[in-house]
Scaffold this motif. Sequence first.
Motif: not given
Length: 136
Positions: A21, A27, A29-30, A47-48, A53, A55
């Motif tokens: 990050t 980002d 994401v979860e 992370v992505r 699309q 990750g």
Amino acid sequence: MRLDLIAIIVEDYDPAIEFFTRALGFDLVEDSPSLTNDGRPKRWVVVRPPGAQTGVLLARADGGHQTAAIGDQAAGRVGFFLHVDEFDAAYERMTDAGVEFVTRPRTEPYGRVAVFLDIAGNRWDLLGPADRPNQQ
């Protein structure tokens, strides 16, 4: 059909989240609690890159076999490819964030490229458009 996730084996979650990050600009994401097949706690961490699309699942090594694979998931080859629109800006930002580049930027027929290591030691290509054909 789409490729949703790829997994990267890491030593621990939090330093890997920080690297992806902060240093790479991905980002988070979860980050959810989960369990292994035999009931031990783990986390589901994805992370992505912004706008992407596909990750990256950050998977903490579990056992000796997985620990041995940390940093060598592609057997010493570049196994991951991060494409950016502004190569020089991304290279500078990543260098300033402490990302270790193992090659200098160069121009190839497919674009600008430099190889860097992720937190685990896996080799990645940072790729950008070939907007400076004479720069080596």
